[in-house]
Scaffold this motif. Sequence first.
Motif, PDB file in Angstrom:
ATOM      1  N   LEU B  42      59.221 -17.945  39.283  1.00 15.07           N
ATOM      2  CA  LEU B  42      60.160 -17.975  38.159  1.00 15.07           C
ATOM      3  C   LEU B  42      59.770 -16.969  37.079  1.00 15.07           C
ATOM      4  CD1 LEU B  42      58.254 -20.020  36.315  1.00 15.07           C
ATOM      5  CD2 LEU B  42      59.405 -21.721  37.723  1.00 15.07           C
ATOM      6  N   HIS B  43      58.874 -16.046  37.417  1.00 19.57           N
ATOM      7  CA  HIS B  43      58.520 -14.933  36.525  1.00 19.57           C
ATOM      8  C   HIS B  43      58.028 -15.366  35.143  1.00 19.57           C
ATOM      9  CE1 HIS B  43      59.669 -12.078  39.554  1.00 19.57           C
ATOM     10  NE2 HIS B  43      60.617 -12.930  39.843  1.00 19.57           N
ATOM     11  N   CYS B  44      57.137 -16.330  35.140  1.00 20.35           N
ATOM     12  CA  CYS B  44      56.508 -16.746  33.888  1.00 20.35           C
ATOM     13  C   CYS B  44      55.415 -15.751  33.488  1.00 20.35           C
ATOM     14  CB  CYS B  44      55.906 -18.137  34.028  1.00 20.35           C
ATOM     15  SG  CYS B  44      54.485 -18.194  35.144  1.00 20.35           S
ATOM     16  N   ARG B  45      54.993 -14.911  34.421  1.00 19.20           N
ATOM     17  CA  ARG B  45      53.981 -13.874  34.213  1.00 19.20           C
ATOM     18  C   ARG B  45      52.572 -14.421  33.958  1.00 19.20           C
ATOM     19  NH1 ARG B  45      55.800  -8.334  31.703  1.00 19.20           N
ATOM     20  NH2 ARG B  45      55.014  -9.194  29.768  1.00 19.20           N
ATOM     21  N   CYS B  46      52.311 -15.656  34.370  1.00 14.42           N
ATOM     22  CA  CYS B  46      50.929 -16.159  34.297  1.00 14.42           C
ATOM     23  C   CYS B  46      50.025 -15.283  35.152  1.00 14.42           C
ATOM     24  CB  CYS B  46      50.842 -17.597  34.797  1.00 14.42           C
ATOM     25  SG  CYS B  46      51.387 -18.800  33.597  1.00 14.42           S
ATOM     26  N   CYS B  47      50.493 -14.916  36.343  1.00 17.01           N
ATOM     27  CA  CYS B  47      49.687 -14.091  37.247  1.00 17.01           C
ATOM     28  C   CYS B  47      49.354 -12.763  36.575  1.00 17.01           C
ATOM     29  CB  CYS B  47      50.423 -13.867  38.565  1.00 17.01           C
ATOM     30  SG  CYS B  47      52.092 -13.217  38.379  1.00 17.01           S
ATOM     31  N   ALA B  48      50.360 -12.163  35.936  1.00 12.18           N
ATOM     32  CA  ALA B  48      50.156 -10.862  35.306  1.00 12.18           C
ATOM     33  C   ALA B  48      49.210 -10.968  34.112  1.00 12.18           C
ATOM     34  CB  ALA B  48      51.500 -10.294  34.867  1.00 12.18           C
ATOM     35  N   GLY B  49      49.310 -12.082  33.390  1.00 12.92           N
ATOM     36  CA  GLY B  49      48.441 -12.270  32.239  1.00 12.92           C
ATOM     37  C   GLY B  49      46.993 -12.465  32.651  1.00 12.92           C
ATOM     38  N   GLY B  50      46.785 -13.096  33.800  1.00 11.37           N
ATOM     39  CA  GLY B  50      45.414 -13.390  34.222  1.00 11.37           C
ATOM     40  C   GLY B  50      44.773 -12.305  35.043  1.00 11.37           C
ATOM     41  N   CYS B  51      45.564 -11.513  35.736  1.00 14.33           N
ATOM     42  CA  CYS B  51      45.009 -10.517  36.663  1.00 14.33           C
ATOM     43  C   CYS B  51      44.065  -9.549  35.944  1.00 14.33           C
ATOM     44  CB  CYS B  51      46.130  -9.730  37.336  1.00 14.33           C
ATOM     45  SG  CYS B  51      45.502  -8.452  38.449  1.00 14.33           S
ATOM     46  N   PRO B  52      42.822  -9.418  36.424  1.00 15.05           N
ATOM     47  CA  PRO B  52      41.877  -8.526  35.738  1.00 15.05           C
ATOM     48  C   PRO B  52      42.121  -7.043  36.041  1.00 15.05           C
ATOM     49  CG  PRO B  52      40.738  -9.898  37.396  1.00 15.05           C
ATOM     50  CD  PRO B  52      42.203 -10.154  37.532  1.00 15.05           C
ATOM     51  N   PHE B  53      43.017  -6.730  36.969  1.00 15.95           N
ATOM     52  CA  PHE B  53      43.138  -5.340  37.425  1.00 15.95           C
ATOM     53  C   PHE B  53      44.463  -4.679  37.089  1.00 15.95           C
ATOM     54  CE2 PHE B  53      40.220  -7.555  40.295  1.00 15.95           C
ATOM     55  CZ  PHE B  53      39.066  -6.862  39.954  1.00 15.95           C
ATOM     56  N   THR B  54      45.244  -5.264  36.187  1.00 14.47           N
ATOM     57  CA  THR B  54      46.565  -4.683  35.910  1.00 14.47           C
ATOM     58  C   THR B  54      46.446  -3.246  35.388  1.00 14.47           C
ATOM     59  OG1 THR B  54      46.507  -5.805  33.790  1.00 14.47           O
ATOM     60  CG2 THR B  54      47.844  -6.818  35.499  1.00 14.47           C
ATOM     61  N   ASN B  89      42.081 -14.547  43.436  1.00 14.42           N
ATOM     62  CA  ASN B  89      42.777 -15.828  43.274  1.00 14.42           C
ATOM     63  C   ASN B  89      42.957 -16.279  41.828  1.00 14.42           C
ATOM     64  OD1 ASN B  89      43.511 -16.769  45.943  1.00 14.42           O
ATOM     65  ND2 ASN B  89      41.321 -16.887  46.338  1.00 14.42           N
ATOM     66  N   THR B  90      42.643 -15.399  40.865  1.00 17.92           N
ATOM     67  CA  THR B  90      42.875 -15.773  39.465  1.00 17.92           C
ATOM     68  C   THR B  90      44.355 -16.081  39.258  1.00 17.92           C
ATOM     69  OG1 THR B  90      41.114 -14.239  38.884  1.00 17.92           O
ATOM     70  CG2 THR B  90      42.446 -15.068  37.072  1.00 17.92           C
ATOM     71  N   CYS B  91      45.223 -15.262  39.876  1.00 18.49           N
ATOM     72  CA  CYS B  91      46.667 -15.450  39.721  1.00 18.49           C
ATOM     73  C   CYS B  91      47.147 -16.743  40.359  1.00 18.49           C
ATOM     74  CB  CYS B  91      47.415 -14.269  40.330  1.00 18.49           C
ATOM     75  SG  CYS B  91      46.990 -13.943  42.053  1.00 18.49           S
ATOM     76  N   SER B  92      46.728 -16.962  41.619  1.00 12.56           N
ATOM     77  CA  SER B  92      47.279 -18.122  42.327  1.00 12.56           C
ATOM     78  C   SER B  92      46.748 -19.421  41.738  1.00 12.56           C
ATOM     79  CB  SER B  92      46.996 -18.039  43.824  1.00 12.56           C
ATOM     80  OG  SER B  92      45.655 -17.750  44.066  1.00 12.56           O
ATOM     81  N   ALA B  93      45.532 -19.377  41.135  1.00 13.08           N
ATOM     82  CA  ALA B  93      45.002 -20.588  40.501  1.00 13.08           C
ATOM     83  C   ALA B  93      45.804 -20.925  39.250  1.00 13.08           C
ATOM     84  CB  ALA B  93      43.528 -20.403  40.159  1.00 13.08           C
ATOM     85  N   GLN B  94      46.421 -19.904  38.630  1.00 16.28           N
ATOM     86  CA  GLN B  94      47.171 -20.128  37.396  1.00 16.28           C
ATOM     87  C   GLN B  94      48.657 -20.333  37.642  1.00 16.28           C
ATOM     88  OE1 GLN B  94      46.181 -16.644  35.111  1.00 16.28           O
ATOM     89  NE2 GLN B  94      44.176 -17.431  34.523  1.00 16.28           N
ATOM     90  N   CYS B  95      49.122 -20.024  38.848  1.00 10.60           N
ATOM     91  CA  CYS B  95      50.561 -20.036  39.119  1.00 10.60           C
ATOM     92  C   CYS B  95      51.112 -21.463  39.078  1.00 10.60           C
ATOM     93  CB  CYS B  95      50.841 -19.418  40.487  1.00 10.60           C
ATOM     94  SG  CYS B  95      52.587 -19.477  40.937  1.00 10.60           S
ATOM     95  N   PRO B  96      52.087 -21.732  38.190  1.00  6.73           N
ATOM     96  CA  PRO B  96      52.630 -23.094  38.095  1.00  6.73           C
ATOM     97  C   PRO B  96      53.425 -23.491  39.337  1.00  6.73           C
ATOM     98  CG  PRO B  96      53.884 -21.601  36.714  1.00  6.73           C
ATOM     99  CD  PRO B  96      52.719 -20.818  37.229  1.00  6.73           C
ATOM    100  N   MET B  97      53.839 -22.495  40.135  1.00  7.06           N
ATOM    101  CA  MET B  97      54.579 -22.811  41.354  1.00  7.06           C
ATOM    102  C   MET B  97      53.670 -22.776  42.581  1.00  7.06           C
ATOM    103  SD  MET B  97      57.391 -23.492  40.049  1.00  7.06           S
ATOM    104  CE  MET B  97      58.457 -23.733  41.460  1.00  7.06           C
TER     105      MET B  97
END
Lengths: 295, 194
Positions: B42-54, B89-97
Amino acid sequence: MKNIDMTMTTTSKYSYFPGCSLATTAKENNASLIGFFKRMGIELDELPDWNCCGSSSIHCIDTNLSIMLAARNLALAPAGMPLLVACPNCLLRLKTAQLKIAEDKELRAQYEQNLGRPFDPDLKIYHVFDLLDQIGRNGFANRIIKRLDGLRVAAYYGCMLSRPPALRHEKRHNLLMENILEQTGAQSVQWSNASRCCGTFLSVVHPELVTTMVNDIHLAASAAGADCIVTACAMCHLNLEVRCALPSPVPILHFSELLALSVGDPKPDKWFSRHLIDPLPLFRSKIMKKDTRKV
Amino acid sequence: MIPNTKPNTYREVIDCADIKPTIPGAAEAILKHSGVNINLCLHCRCCAGGCPFTAAMDYLPNQVIRLIQFDLIEEALQSKTIWTCVACNTCSAQCPMAIDIPAAMDTLRQLAIQHNIPIAEPNILAFHQLIKGSIERYGRTHKAEIMLRYKLKTRDYFSDMLTGLRMFVNHKLEVIPSRVNDRTALNNILSAHR
């Protein structure tokens, strides 16, 4: 869905998967870990002829190969004995493989054909932290011979507390290193970068990117007043040592080294000589002068 | 709104006008290959906020997912993002879905190889292949040889000389590989993946 077993089978003997890093670049991690468990009355039986779990690379380019490489190790594990894994990444690979093979008939057939034995979905796979969690709760405090009073540590978990969704119900060991190290008299600091990824293989391909990240981790630890950073993964240890470009980096210690040291393992000099950032000056000033025993 | 604290190196707006879908049904392909349903995003961007390599990515992780939702798979497969992801897995651990984003990235990387898409990060792929080669030869990874081969392959002979030397002096680089003895099962497995 498979029921998650939250209780550990208590036993004094485990089959043990060290993984490539502990077998080569981080031999000091391996030796101190085995030494610590020996002193705690736990015997580790290295999995005979184990192979690489596929590391951070194979799953990127060939999912099936990564599952089968991990599976060969599962097939080597003796029945009825839990398999203890030292490296957080190897653990993920082995557990993921076990989960996928248990769910997928085709993979199970492939497993049996390639490895010539039936698949055991009930093989218990534990990370060293699962075992330390139990040890930390009962019996560790009264086994401490050498206290680490005054040592200020920044516990670094890297990505090991993050799990893929399929494994999200497994126990997470937040604060485990802090809780155990504080029993030895060490002080843990609160800091911002405890769960920041170390960069893994990008350390090779994009060293400039990883250097920035690693420098940040070192700076955050210093700013929080830590004497050293304690790692639970050999890959993190290597990246934090190799990619730090600061004039005065913080020494990086394996968690296992501090554990072994605190229960009286006499060989830390041998381990420390394998570090790129020499932790000996720190230990001379903080630990050794308080103790007349030769460390 | 998520505060943007990272350098704005990724694309904020994706101009879709010139991009034509060439591999239809990408979301289904990912679902089939990795069991990951990216349409849950749903594009909450939690993954993008947490990713250390953006900082090293051209698209944020959720933007890659968005491209696939639009069937713009080729653009996703040509991105740096799919190769930069190290599956921490920083993103998937934070992903609400609870979307297994790294597993989806695995599928995308493999699709890029299969469909001969130009690889945006050829050195990362080269590194992965060297790890595979090492496992083929020894059953385990032999770091010293991987590093040497990587230097030869990328023709970058001089960077990290000092680091390599320090590692060698401190016994971090073994000369003789640690290896598997009984190769029967290993050969069975590897022969299907040459």
